[in-house]
Design a protein around this motif. Sequence first.
Motif, PDB file in Angstrom:
ATOM      1  N   GLN A   1       0.820  -1.208   0.000  1.00  0.00           N
ATOM      2  CA  GLN A   1       0.000   0.000   0.000  1.00  0.00           C
ATOM      3  C   GLN A   1       0.858   1.263   0.000  1.00  0.00           C
ATOM      4  N   GLN A   2       1.994   1.211   0.702  1.00  0.00           N
ATOM      5  CA  GLN A   2       2.912   2.349   0.671  1.00  0.00           C
ATOM      6  C   GLN A   2       3.404   2.592  -0.754  1.00  0.00           C
ATOM      7  N   GLY A   3       3.719   1.506  -1.476  1.00  0.00           N
ATOM      8  CA  GLY A   3       4.186   1.639  -2.852  1.00  0.00           C
ATOM      9  C   GLY A   3       3.118   2.244  -3.753  1.00  0.00           C
ATOM     10  N   ILE A   4       1.870   1.806  -3.567  1.00  0.00           N
ATOM     11  CA  ILE A   4       0.765   2.357  -4.365  1.00  0.00           C
ATOM     12  C   ILE A   4       0.603   3.850  -4.099  1.00  0.00           C
ATOM     13  N   LEU A   5       0.661   4.228  -2.800  1.00  0.00           N
ATOM     14  CA  LEU A   5       0.540   5.643  -2.441  1.00  0.00           C
ATOM     15  C   LEU A   5       1.704   6.453  -2.994  1.00  0.00           C
ATOM     16  N   ALA A   6       2.920   5.886  -2.890  1.00  0.00           N
ATOM     17  CA  ALA A   6       4.107   6.597  -3.382  1.00  0.00           C
ATOM     18  C   ALA A   6       4.009   6.834  -4.888  1.00  0.00           C
ATOM     19  N   SER A   7       3.553   5.819  -5.611  1.00  0.00           N
ATOM     20  CA  SER A   7       3.404   5.954  -7.067  1.00  0.00           C
ATOM     21  C   SER A   7       2.361   7.013  -7.402  1.00  0.00           C
ATOM     22  N   ARG A   8       1.290   7.012  -6.647  1.00  0.00           N
ATOM     23  CA  ARG A   8       0.216   7.984  -6.867  1.00  0.00           C
ATOM     24  C   ARG A   8       0.694   9.408  -6.591  1.00  0.00           C
ATOM     25  N   ILE A   9       1.464   9.580  -5.520  1.00  0.00           N
ATOM     26  CA  ILE A   9       1.969  10.904  -5.172  1.00  0.00           C
ATOM     27  C   ILE A   9       3.007  11.370  -6.190  1.00  0.00           C
ATOM     28  N   ALA A  10       3.792  10.427  -6.715  1.00  0.00           N
ATOM     29  CA  ALA A  10       4.771  10.783  -7.749  1.00  0.00           C
ATOM     30  C   ALA A  10       4.063  11.345  -8.984  1.00  0.00           C
TER      31      ALA A  10
END
Length: 701
Positions: A69-78
């Motif tokens: 979930q952290q990876g999904i959020l990080a990708s979204r924020i990028a």
Amino acid sequence: MVAFGKKLKQRQIQEWQEYYIKYKLMKKKVKQYAQQIEVGTQDRGHVLKDFSRMLDNQIETIVLFLLEQQGILASRIAKLGKWHEALQQQPEISQISELREAYRAAGQDLLKLLFFVEINAVGLRKILKKFDKRFGYRFTNYYVKTRANHPYSQLQQVFKHVGIGAVVGAISRNLHELQDRQGSYLSIYDQPALPLQDPVIESVRAAVDRLTHSTNFLNFLAQHALIIQEELPAPIEDHIDDQRYHFMSLVLNLANTFLYMVNTYIIVPTADDYSLSLGAAATVCGVVIGAMAVAQVFSSVYFSAWSNKSYFRPLVFSSIVLLVGNTFYALAYDIHSIWVLLFGRLLCGFGSARAVNRRYISDCVPLKLRMQASAAFVSASALGMACGPALAALLQTNFKIYKLTFNQNTLPGWVMAVAWLIYLIWLWFTFKEPPHEVEETHIPQESNDGAVENDTLERGLKQPLLLTSEDISEEKQDEDTDQDCDESEESADESRRPATSIRSAYRLLTPSVKVQLLIYFMLKYVMEVLLSESSVVTTYYFNWSTSSVAIFLACLGLTVLPVNIIVGSYISNMFEDRQILLASEIMVLFGILLSFNMFFPYSVPQYVCSGLLVFVSAEVLEGVNLSLLSRVMSSRLSRGTYNGGLLSTEAGTIARVIADATITLAGYLGQSRLLNITLLPSLIVCISSIISTCYTYNSLY
């Protein structure tokens, strides 16, 4: 009243259910282990390894999902970052607003993830406590020691959420820049940082602080009140204000707290002189000061019980009793009776309504204001502690009106009597009695045998708990039809009720809670010895006047808030609570050792430095100790008459009684021996608390 397991399920995010800790399954395994050990089919070593493996698997599932979930959020924020960068080149009002909403939506999803971690952390901590209580040996100590300190620790991911901080920072920084700053280019990293008004970021920060036990000054100060919060976090959408809250009634409770602490310490600088003037020894000041604490041992219980039905009436009764008690205290000089003096102080102790003050904050103040109210409660106590001796220093006069004498000995009584009269009038016309909630008793649909078994399990008794036919049918009738569930235990209302007596409350105390109460006893004992004998010791060694003693005590009291600012804002965020706890105990020990009069002539710098070291270290210790105590104490002690606050108050009050009695008894051996004799018990109990802390260190996680 809802069982913990059911509350855990209610707070879960439905689409993530498979990734939460399997709390019911773990409870069922604990019960099975008990049966297997009882019949001899398993030994304890195998149970430890098997349960550890199960926990490891559960934690790994949680951590891997968290990282995903952290990876999904990080990708979204990028992706949002690229959009943000493009808008900086060609700003458009509508797109800036749309981007801001996209960041807020990411913040809401981050908040969901933080709640996911927090609920799992609470469930993990709960099942460890249940395992320890059921089997009577230190599984938490073993598990934390072997898992938390390992370089590849997955346990640290759950409790410290390594990596989420970067996501929090990215969302915070970008939302901050998208605010209308009227031409300001300051970022969240600049000092002084601009306040961020966006509520989602404030919610995220609060969730991060709660999960990591990060503190600020108000939070750390509020922990001194030991107002135990609910184990599970409130639902994200839960923002309903409590209609029982009334601001002026809260102010009156805080004023009662302040005046009572002034009343307690205003007589400390003059108690030895007053005793001498009535024909008693100077060291009888220990009994004079301690009489209030003796009565408070009993008043805490009946005031706590009374507050189940009313807040107004016990406060009125408290004010009247304190008014009469202070009047007797002042009249003792002209009557020339030490017994009237002691009776007056006993009455003052019977008027202690601190249990009511604490219960009002716990029960009637909305959750969003409770931390500030708790901090105000502690601040009022600290301010009263400093103002009491300071006020005594100002009452250095001597005159008569008719047959009544007004001097440094009697004026504290007269001044406090007038103060309580004014408070009583203010209370009578201003206080608003909140409606008292009648707690519903949900009668379970199960058999009585099942309830008895469940109560036995919660109390941590060692006998085996065998599944009965009633238990099996109950499980089949459960609406979940969850094979992992031990629902019979969850549904026992008795196992979730508040403790109904001191004895039942004591049964809920685990070894780590008992150690925390021992530490609280120790620090209150040490502080009471320091404060109560200060006038006798300083007069004997340094010939200090009453004003000098009062100023010294007032200065000690004034250190409370600055010390809490430093510890709450900085130290508690740099070290674990248990590390600060142990370090503070060691500092108290050094302060006690420095206080002894052994080889060199006793000097003012030695006394002042040792007293300051003991007092400040004990003050730091109190905040950290109560913070840990609120986390390891059973949720059944959060409400009711025999709550955690009452237990800590009783431990502290009994410590004060014993300390004051020690001073008076030691006085019979002469003032030259008073200092060392009273320090010996302090030294012994301090060493005992340090050893006990080391023994339970890994369970304070």
